[in-house]
Design a protein around this motif. Structure first.
Motif, short mmCIF file in Angstrom:
data_model
loop_
_atom_site.label_atom_id
_atom_site.label_comp_id
_atom_site.label_asym_id
_atom_site.label_seq_id
_atom_site.Cartn_x
_atom_site.Cartn_y
_atom_site.Cartn_z
N VAL A 333 0.60 -1.46 0.50
CA VAL A 333 0.31 -0.08 -0.22
C VAL A 333 0.99 1.46 -0.18
N ARG A 334 0.93 1.79 -1.14
CA ARG A 334 1.69 3.47 -1.68
C ARG A 334 1.06 4.54 -0.91
N ASP A 335 0.02 4.44 -0.59
CA ASP A 335 -0.12 6.13 0.01
C ASP A 335 -1.70 5.51 -0.12
N VAL A 336 -2.36 5.98 0.84
CA VAL A 336 -3.58 6.29 0.86
C VAL A 336 -4.40 7.71 0.95
N MET A 337 -5.30 7.85 0.31
CA MET A 337 -5.84 9.27 0.14
C MET A 337 -7.19 9.40 0.21
N GLN A 338 -8.22 10.32 0.71
CA GLN A 338 -9.72 10.44 1.30
C GLN A 338 -9.60 11.83 1.38
N GLY A 339 -10.93 12.17 0.97
CA GLY A 339 -11.55 13.93 1.14
C GLY A 339 -12.35 14.04 0.62
N CYS A 340 -13.22 15.23 0.10
CA CYS A 340 -15.03 14.94 0.00
C CYS A 340 -14.78 15.75 -1.48
N PHE A 341 -15.38 15.22 -1.80
CA PHE A 341 -15.73 15.17 -3.16
C PHE A 341 -15.79 16.32 -4.20
N GLU A 342 -16.24 17.29 -3.11
CA GLU A 342 -16.29 18.99 -3.58
C GLU A 342 -14.86 19.75 -3.52
#
Length: 583
Positions: A333-342
């Protein structure tokens, strides 16, 4: 990460898995072979909730075992590669016998399986099956299942409780139960699964064809506190199955290969988004739009969300993006990104806006580049692109992070090589140089030439472009001209080179007719007035990139102003098909 994955989990159960089947072997209720049915193109049709054994269950117990109902053609029909040796033949004969053994056991609960077992025990029927497989040019690696009249056992439920009991017996035979522990994911008191299932789908990015483990402790150095195997990251078998099956499906259905890495992404509220509303698909498969068009697409979508013209689930949507690859049987797992769609929509729009660059002919802004065109512009071949570079560029595109310094260094180097070798300048590469400075706060940087830019390094690049065009006007094509001989030195130590080139320019001006000579004199004077007495002795890496941008944008402006297409030194004659030559 596992929490985000498990929120996407459907109905999963230990001992069952989604599988793909290529061939149906059909027969009558009396066991008469009636032919083969190909289940579609490619690998075939996907069935959910198929019986499945983990690798430890397959190889345990001191006997040769096989899966139930679905197996490879060598196991089901003894359809073997002619190159198979005696040892391999014996192995598949044992697996074939075990496959039939399972059918007979399950037949107590699903009587139609007795017919299937009889079919596979009949040598004449097996010979007919193999003959038809050869005629259909079936591959030895493809899978098969059975259909009896109109009954496809995989789609029936009669055998399922038997399978649960049978598999539980395999697990009990392994030995004593593990001590209860707290599940790392749920916090509940559970019996930890000794091993976790493998995740398939990463073979193209360094993984193994048989699959790779996300959680595995097969070496003593990986273990702590005297705990064995996966007890070092305790999870119940149900949780291990759920995350494994979900990741397998996400990899199969919601991923895109980026060189030697797999980008897997999904949205929490809207499982399926059309491409025109999916910012992540804009990056990987950029629409045939100018950068301004891509930015407008993002702006229109943002306005619709903020004004309530889109469903609430889109406004409340969130994204999750993973960067995965395989290494030595493990999921990396080289990176994990998450956030809001807007925010994602806005940042992707900014990505295209920052990359916007004038075309080589100076007449418009280049089309939005695909992500791999941008990443590929840093290397001669995509296979040379290190995974950490790809990961950091992907993060910059999604989160709005600064362009990494390594990307600047590589882009400057490749741009210099293009100039020296008479190659076409790469739009994605020049756009990446521009994006670096915009994300460092350079508000004077634009897609087109900016005669008012405050940095003298930019104007030093402009001046070299004017000298190169002047030489061509005076002498025609002289092969290795002023650019090929002096670009490297001028882009690093302009103070040592530009004065000499300015003196030589007088000789070139004397060979031109009055009107043209006067025009070039004005061009040189205009650029020199921006530099004044600030010609730097040496240039930092950042200033070398400004030099490259000034050189490129000045040539594009000259092309547009004089209507002479791409006829300019350093931009005209690339025949390369490498990634950096893409528009």
């Amino acid at each position: 990460m596992l929490d985000s994955v498990l929120k996407q989990a459907g109905n999963s159960e230990p001992g069952f898995s989604e599988k793909t089947v290529k061939w149906l072997i059909t027969c009558t209720s009396e066991g008469q072979f009636t032919g083969l049915v190909s289940l579609g193109e490619g690998r075939g049709r996907t069935f959910s909730s198929c019986p499945n054994l983990t690798q430890p269950e397959l190889v345990g117990g001191g006997e040769v075992r096989s899966h139930f109902l679905i197996e490879g053609l060598p196991t089901v029909a003894l359809y073997l590669d002619p190159k198979a040796d005696e040892k391999e033949k014996a192995k598949f004969e044992a697996k074939h016998a075990y496959f039939i053994h399972l059918l007979k056991q399950a037949a107590e609960h699903a009587p139609y399986l007795t017919v299937a077992a009889s079919l596979l025990e009949n040598p004449e029927a097996l010979a007919a099956i193999r003959e038809e497989l050869r005629g259909a040019k079936a591959k030895f690696t493809e899978t098969a299942t059975l259909r009896i009249d109109s009954i496809t056992p995989l789609e029936r439920d009669e055998w399922r409780n038997w399978w649960r009991t049978f598999r539980s017996g395999l697990r009990t035979a392994k030995g004593r139960k593990a001590s209860p522990m707290r599940c790392l994911v749920t916090g509940e008191l559970i019996e930890p699964a000794p091993t976790h299932p493998k995740i398939s789908g990463l073979a193209s990015v360094g993984g193994l064809p048989a699959g790779d483990v996300l959680v595995g402790f097969d070496k003593a150095a990986f273990q702590s506190y005297g705990l064995d195997q996966s007890a070092n990251a305790a999870m119940s078998e149900e949780i291990a199955t759920a995350y494994t099956e979900t990741l397998k499906q996400l990899i199969a259905k919601k991923s895109v290969k980026l060189a030697n890495t797999l980008a897997v992404y999904w949205y929490t509220e809207t499982p399926e988004l059309p491409d025109e509303e999916n910012p992540l698909s804009w990056i990987t498969e950029a629409p045939e739009l100018t950068a301004a068009g891509a930015e407008a697409l993002a702006r229109d979508l943002l306005e619709a969300i903020r004004e309530g013209k889109r469903p609430p689930d889109l406004a409340n949507n969130r994204y999750v993006a993973l960067m995965l690859s395989g290494q030595a049987g493990r999921v990396m797992v080289r990176d994990v990104m998450q956030g809001c769609f807007e925010e994602l929509t806005e940042r992707v729009g900014n990505w295209f806006d920052d990359l916007a660059i004038v075309t080589r002919d100076g007449k418009s802004v280049a089309k939005s580049p695909k992500f791999l065109a941008v990443a590929g512009s840093l290397v001669r071949d995509l296979k040379d692109l290190p995974s950490p570079w790809l990961q950091q560029l992907w993060r910059a595109a999604i989160t709005g992070a600064p362009i990494p310094t390594f990307a600047l260094a590589q882009a400057v180097l490749r741009a210099r090589i293009d100039v020296i070798n008479h190659n076409l300048a790469s739009h994605p590469r020049m756009g990446l140089l521009k994006a670096f400075h915009i994300r460092q706060g350079d508000r004077a940087m634009s897609a087109y030439l900016n005669p008012e830019h405050p940095n003298s390094a930019y104007h030093c690049g402009r001046l070299l472009a004017v000298f190169a065009r002047l030489q061509r006007a005076a002498l025609g094509d002289v092969g290795a001209g002023v650019v090929q001989r002096y670009y490297t030195a001028a882009s690093q130590t302009p103070g040592l080179v530009l004065g000499r080139l300015a003196a030589n320019a007088k000789n070139h001006l004397s060979k031109l007719e009055g009107g043209l000579a006067w025009w070039y004199e004005n061009q040189i004077a205009d650029v020199m007035s921006r530099i004044r007495d600030q010609i730097p002795g040496t240039l930092t890496l950042e200033n070398q990139s400004l030099f490259a941008l000034g050189y490129y944008q000045q040539l594009a402006a000259l092309n547009a102003g004089k209507g002479n297409g791409n006829r300019n030194s350093g931009i005209e004659t690339d025949q390369s098909t490498s990634p950096e030559s893409q528009d």
